[in-house]
Design a protein around this motif. Sequence first.
Motif, PDB file in Angstrom:
ATOM      1  N   ARG A   1      -2.421  -9.553  13.622  1.00 53.46           N
ATOM      2  CA  ARG A   1      -2.756  -8.168  13.982  1.00 53.46           C
ATOM      3  C   ARG A   1      -2.629  -7.948  15.493  1.00 53.46           C
ATOM      4  O   ARG A   1      -2.095  -6.920  15.949  1.00 53.46           O
ATOM      5  CB  ARG A   1      -4.171  -7.866  13.493  1.00 53.46           C
ATOM      6  CG  ARG A   1      -4.525  -6.392  13.452  1.00 53.46           C
ATOM      7  CD  ARG A   1      -5.869  -6.189  12.791  1.00 53.46           C
ATOM      8  NE  ARG A   1      -5.813  -6.459  11.347  1.00 53.46           N
ATOM      9  CZ  ARG A   1      -6.452  -7.457  10.747  1.00 53.46           C
ATOM     10  NH1 ARG A   1      -7.209  -8.280  11.449  1.00 53.46           N
ATOM     11  NH2 ARG A   1      -6.348  -7.626   9.449  1.00 53.46           N
TER      12      ARG A   1
ATOM     13  N   GLY B   1       3.113   0.323  13.218  1.00 56.43           N
ATOM     14  CA  GLY B   1       2.704   0.709  11.875  1.00 56.43           C
ATOM     15  C   GLY B   1       2.794  -0.388  10.832  1.00 56.43           C
ATOM     16  O   GLY B   1       2.683  -0.108   9.630  1.00 56.43           O
TER      17      GLY B   1
ATOM     18  N   ASP C   1       1.352  -3.404   8.731  1.00 54.73           N
ATOM     19  CA  ASP C   1       0.062  -3.947   8.323  1.00 54.73           C
ATOM     20  C   ASP C   1       0.128  -5.474   8.335  1.00 54.73           C
ATOM     21  O   ASP C   1       1.067  -6.076   7.807  1.00 54.73           O
ATOM     22  CB  ASP C   1      -0.290  -3.449   6.920  1.00 54.73           C
ATOM     23  CG  ASP C   1      -1.604  -4.013   6.428  1.00 54.73           C
ATOM     24  OD1 ASP C   1      -2.664  -3.482   6.806  1.00 54.73           O
ATOM     25  OD2 ASP C   1      -1.572  -5.014   5.666  1.00 54.73           O
TER      26      ASP C   1
ATOM     27  N   HIS D   1       0.202  -7.171   4.773  1.00 55.48           N
ATOM     28  CA  HIS D   1       1.502  -6.978   4.129  1.00 55.48           C
ATOM     29  C   HIS D   1       2.548  -7.925   4.736  1.00 55.48           C
ATOM     30  O   HIS D   1       3.353  -8.541   4.008  1.00 55.48           O
ATOM     31  CB  HIS D   1       1.977  -5.532   4.277  1.00 55.48           C
ATOM     32  CG  HIS D   1       1.399  -4.598   3.266  1.00 55.48           C
ATOM     33  ND1 HIS D   1       1.600  -4.756   1.914  1.00 55.48           N
ATOM     34  CD2 HIS D   1       0.625  -3.489   3.401  1.00 55.48           C
ATOM     35  CE1 HIS D   1       0.983  -3.794   1.253  1.00 55.48           C
ATOM     36  NE2 HIS D   1       0.374  -3.012   2.126  1.00 55.48           N
TER      37      HIS D   1
END
Length: 229
Positions: A156, A171, A173, A176
Amino acid sequence: MTSRTPRRKASAAAAPQGLQGPPRRDPERTRAAILEAAVGEFSDHGYSGARTDRVAQRAGTNIRMLYHYFGSKDDLYVAVLEAVLADLRHDELQVGADHLQPLEGLLRIFDFVDNHFAAHPQLRKLLAFENLNEARHLARSARIPEMSTPVLSVIRKLLARGAAAGTVRPGIDALHLYVAMVSLAYYGRAHAFTLSRIFERDLNKGSWQKAHLNLTRQMVAAFLAPQAE
């Protein structure tokens, strides 16, 4: 000047043969041996086919010690899943990707994941068996979700840094992305035998796996690259 013999050793040497006490137990070593044997047994046979008596035999101990340290077959299996996933999570965090440039760090994580699944066929088998069981034993572990948090945190942060610097498209994630990385690293190995039969190509060959890694790495890099205006 002669060196003194430690008192404990001298006493043991002086005792008549056959009168020495039983060898001291090493609980940590015994537990580790049982766990290692259990990883092999469960990855070979799955939860249903695994036998605790074979685990004890492979570990060079007895069934009583197995249940003393692990309580039950269920608890032993959970410990096995925790151990193999802990190795993965621990090694992921040693990659040092968070200190690299964002795109380089993310690709370094993908390289590690691919190499880890390549080097640990038992992990691939255990995950396949547990997925067939709908993760019933994984659900009993409080440790496994906690292990995953630091890895997602690193991804992240790299994504955020890359988006801010314009080197990674925004954008994305983290979960994912990680699942996609694992999928690309895992599927071609976990299903290599069936795919080899279907397509009449040996997907287990090192040359094929190397070429597949180069392809999937390019896919990850292309996905992460900023989109053209």
